[in-house]
Design an enzyme around this catalytic site. Structure first.
Site, PDB file in Angstrom:
ATOM      1  CG  ASP A  41       3.921  28.815  -0.113  1.00  0.00           C
ATOM      2  OD1 ASP A  41       3.954  28.357   1.761  1.00  0.00           O
ATOM      3  OD2 ASP A  41       3.935  30.145  -0.369  1.00  0.00           O
ATOM      4  CG  ASP A  66      10.004  23.248   4.628  1.00  0.00           C
ATOM      5  OD1 ASP A  66      11.381  23.753   4.452  1.00  0.00           O
ATOM      6  OD2 ASP A  66      10.331  22.588   6.164  1.00  0.00           O
ATOM      7  CB  VAL A  67      12.578  26.734   0.979  1.00  0.00           C
ATOM      8  CG1 VAL A  67      11.725  26.896  -0.961  1.00  0.00           C
ATOM      9  CG2 VAL A  67      12.534  27.457   1.908  1.00  0.00           C
ATOM     10  CE1 TYR A 158      13.178  38.182   6.572  1.00  0.00           C
ATOM     11  CE2 TYR A 158      14.973  40.769   7.564  1.00  0.00           C
ATOM     12  CZ  TYR A 158      13.703  39.641   6.154  1.00  0.00           C
ATOM     13  OH  TYR A 158      12.922  40.556   5.154  1.00  0.00           O
ATOM     14  CE  LYS A 162      14.802  38.306   3.097  1.00  0.00           C
ATOM     15  NZ  LYS A 162      14.315  37.776   2.495  1.00  0.00           N
ATOM     16  CB  THR A 193       2.876  40.552   2.363  1.00  0.00           C
ATOM     17  OG1 THR A 193       4.020  40.937   3.401  1.00  0.00           O
ATOM     18  CG2 THR A 193       3.618  40.923   0.884  1.00  0.00           C
TER      19      THR A 193
HETATM   20  N1  LIG Z   1       6.816  42.427   3.129  1.00  0.00           N
HETATM   21  C1  LIG Z   1       7.774  43.599   3.514  1.00  0.00           C
HETATM   22  O1  LIG Z   1       7.226  44.310   4.030  1.00  0.00           O
HETATM   23  C2  LIG Z   1       9.270  42.866   3.215  1.00  0.00           C
HETATM   24  C3  LIG Z   1      10.597  43.850   3.278  1.00  0.00           C
HETATM   25  C4  LIG Z   1      11.699  42.823   2.749  1.00  0.00           C
HETATM   26  C5  LIG Z   1      11.315  41.638   2.699  1.00  0.00           C
HETATM   27  N2  LIG Z   1      10.475  40.935   2.424  1.00  0.00           N
HETATM   28  C6  LIG Z   1      10.861  39.487   1.420  1.00  0.00           C
HETATM   29  O2  LIG Z   1       9.771  38.932   0.729  1.00  0.00           O
HETATM   30  C7  LIG Z   1       9.350  37.829   0.896  1.00  0.00           C
HETATM   31  C8  LIG Z   1       8.386  37.243   1.187  1.00  0.00           C
HETATM   32  O3  LIG Z   1       7.592  38.590   2.186  1.00  0.00           O
HETATM   33  P1  LIG Z   1       6.281  38.290   2.123  1.00  0.00           P
HETATM   34  O4  LIG Z   1       6.146  39.464   2.842  1.00  0.00           O
HETATM   35  O5  LIG Z   1       6.184  38.579   1.224  1.00  0.00           O
HETATM   36  O6  LIG Z   1       5.854  37.106   3.380  1.00  0.00           O
HETATM   37  P2  LIG Z   1       4.563  35.851   3.288  1.00  0.00           P
HETATM   38  O7  LIG Z   1       4.091  36.070   4.614  1.00  0.00           O
HETATM   39  O8  LIG Z   1       3.537  37.340   3.571  1.00  0.00           O
HETATM   40  O9  LIG Z   1       4.519  34.788   2.390  1.00  0.00           O
HETATM   41  C9  LIG Z   1       5.862  34.552   2.485  1.00  0.00           C
HETATM   42  C10 LIG Z   1       5.636  32.968   1.628  1.00  0.00           C
HETATM   43  O10 LIG Z   1       6.953  31.951   2.229  1.00  0.00           O
HETATM   44  C11 LIG Z   1       5.919  30.828   2.424  1.00  0.00           C
HETATM   45  N3  LIG Z   1       6.921  29.945   3.053  1.00  0.00           N
HETATM   46  C12 LIG Z   1       7.191  30.109   4.476  1.00  0.00           C
HETATM   47  N4  LIG Z   1       8.273  29.066   5.211  1.00  0.00           N
HETATM   48  C13 LIG Z   1       8.328  28.506   4.016  1.00  0.00           C
HETATM   49  C14 LIG Z   1       9.290  27.275   3.524  1.00  0.00           C
HETATM   50  N5  LIG Z   1       9.618  26.715   4.487  1.00  0.00           N
HETATM   51  N6  LIG Z   1       9.404  27.086   2.388  1.00  0.00           N
HETATM   52  C15 LIG Z   1       8.951  26.907   1.055  1.00  0.00           C
HETATM   53  N7  LIG Z   1       7.439  27.802   1.698  1.00  0.00           N
HETATM   54  C16 LIG Z   1       7.376  29.159   2.542  1.00  0.00           C
HETATM   55  C17 LIG Z   1       4.741  31.276   3.725  1.00  0.00           C
HETATM   56  O11 LIG Z   1       3.956  30.379   3.719  1.00  0.00           O
HETATM   57  C18 LIG Z   1       4.349  32.124   2.881  1.00  0.00           C
HETATM   58  O12 LIG Z   1       3.419  32.460   1.843  1.00  0.00           O
HETATM   59  C19 LIG Z   1      10.154  37.316   1.749  1.00  0.00           C
HETATM   60  O13 LIG Z   1      11.902  36.578   1.330  1.00  0.00           O
HETATM   61  C20 LIG Z   1      10.721  38.602   3.102  1.00  0.00           C
HETATM   62  O14 LIG Z   1      11.810  38.475   3.816  1.00  0.00           O
HETATM   63  C21 LIG Z   1       9.401  41.226   3.065  1.00  0.00           C
END
Ligand SMILES: NC(=O)c1ccc[n+]([C@@H]2O[C@H](COP(=O)([O-])OP(=O)(O)OC[C@H]3O[C@@H](n4cnc5c(N)ncnc54)[C@H](O)[C@@H]3O)[C@@H](O)[C@H]2O)c1
Length: 257
Positions: A41, A66-67, A158, A162, A193
Site C-alpha cells: 500500500d 505504489d501499484v 472509475y 472496473k 470504509t
Molecule cells: N467502499 C465501497 O463501497 C466500495 C464499493 C465498490 C468497490 N470498492 C472497491 O474496493 C476497493 C477498496 O476500497 P475501499 O473502500 O476499501 O477504499 P479505501 O480508500 O478505504 O482503501 C483503499 C486503499 O488503497 C490504497 N491505495 C490507493 N492507491 C494506491 C496505489 N497507487 N498503490 C497502492 N495502494 C493504493 C489506499 O492507500 C488505501 O489504503 C477499491 O478497489 C474500490 O474501488 C469499494
C-alpha cells in the site's frame, strides 16, 4: 465464517490496498487464518497495521508499494520472496474512486484512475504469476465494482476501469488455468470504509447519512470489510478449487435485478 487458524497455514499472500478499508479486512482475515501476508500500500499507516497483526501472533509485513509503478511492485515481490519464500494468493484491492462525469474528467484524472485501478492490477498479476507457477498454482482475487457492467455517469473513469477489470478477470482466468492459477472477482456493494467516508464527507454527507442508506437497503445495513473478506477467504481456499473466472457480488442483493 468461523476462524480456523490452520485453513491457510503455510500459504502466503499479497494484499494491495491492504492498509485500509476492505483491503485491511482481507489482510486481517488471511492472517487470522494462518497466511503470511504482505500488505502492499502507499498509506503511512501500513506499518502500524502490520505490527498490530504481528503483535497478535500473525505474520504480516508492510511493503510500501505504489501499484501503478512496476519497479515498486518488483521490489515488493523480491521482499516477499526473501521473507516468505513464495506466493500463493494475490488480492488486488488498491483502488481510488474520485467522483467525476465525462465532462469533469480531465486527462490527468483519467490516467490516475486507470493507472491505479486497472494498470496496477495488470502489473501485479504479471509480477506474481512466475512465483505462482513455481508453487504449482495460486489464487488471484480482484476487488471490482457493480458499476463495471453498465457504468455510472458520476463515476465515469472509475466504472470504465472496473469494466476493464472484469474483462481482465475473465481473460486471465482462462489464460492462467493451465498453471492451476484461478482468477476471480468480488464486487462490494456499499462499504463505509475510510475512503468512502472521506469521499462522502467531502460532499457534505455524514457517517449517519451513510448508515441511513444502509437501513434503507434490502438487508437493512451497508456491507462491512469483513463481509467482503469472508468471500475472499472462501475463494482462495483449496475447497474453491473449481471456481474460476467468476464475479461475486457481496452487496446484500442490490444487484439482483
Ligand atoms: N467502499 C465501497 O463501497 C466500495 C464499493 C465498490 C468497490 N470498492 C472497491 O474496493 C476497493 C477498496 O476500497 P475501499 O473502500 O476499501 O477504499 P479505501 O480508500 O478505504 O482503501 C483503499 C486503499 O488503497 C490504497 N491505495 C490507493 N492507491 C494506491 C496505489 N497507487 N498503490 C497502492 N495502494 C493504493 C489506499 O492507500 C488505501 O489504503 C477499491 O478497489 C474500490 O474501488 C469499494
Amino acid at each position: 465464517m468461523t476462524t480456523n487458524r490452520k485453513l491457510l497455514e503455510g500459504k502466503t499472500a499479497i494484499v494491495t490496498g491492504g492498509a485500509s478499508g476492505i483491503g485491511a479486512a482481507v489482510a486481517q482475515q488471511l492472517a487470522d487464518n494462518g497466511a503470511s501476508v504482505v500488505i502492499a500500500d502507499v498509506a503511512d499507516n501500513g506499518e502500524e497495521f502490520a505490527t498490530k497483526i504481528r503483535t497478535a501472533g500473525g505474520r504480516a509485513l508492510f511493503v510500501r508499494t505504489d501499484v501503478s509503478r512496476s519497479a515498486e511492485i518488483g521490489k515488493t515481490v523480491e521482499t516477499l520472496q526473501r521473507e516468505f519464500g513464495g506466493l500463493d494468493i494475490l488480492v488486488n484491492c488498491a483502488g481510488i474512486f474520485p467522483r467525476a462525469n465525462l465532462l469533469n474528467t480531465d486527462e490527468q484524472l483519467w490516467d490516475r484512475i486507470m493507472n491505479v485501478n486497472l494498470k496496477g492490477v495488470y502489473l501485479c498479476c504479471k509480477a506474481v504469476v512466475p512465483l505462482m507457477k513455481e508453487r504449482g498454482g495460486g489464487s488471484i482475487v480482484n476487488i471490482g465494482s457493480n458499476h463495471a457492467a453498465a457504468g455510472s455517469a458520476e463515476l465515469f473513469a472509475y466504472s470504465v476501469s472496473k469494466g476493464g477489470l472484469l474483462t481482465l478477470t475473465r481473460n486471465l482466468a482462462r489464460a492462467l488455468a493451465t498453471y492451476n492459477i484461478r482468477v476471480n472477482c468480488v464486487n462490494p456493494g456499499w462499504v463505509a470504509t475510510e475512503g468512502e467516508v472521506a469521499l462522502r464527507e467531502s460532499e457534505g454527507r455524514s457517517r449517519e447519512w451513510l448508515e441511513e442508506q444502509g437501513r434503507r437497503s434490502l438487508l437493512g445495513r451497508l456491507q462491512t470489510g469483513e463481509d467482503l473478506a469472508a468471500a475472499v477467504l472462501f475463494l482462495v481456499m483449496p475447497q474453491a478449487g473449481q471456481i474460476n473466472g467468476q464475479i461475486f457480488s457481496v452487496d446484500g442483493g442490490a444487484s439482483a435485478r
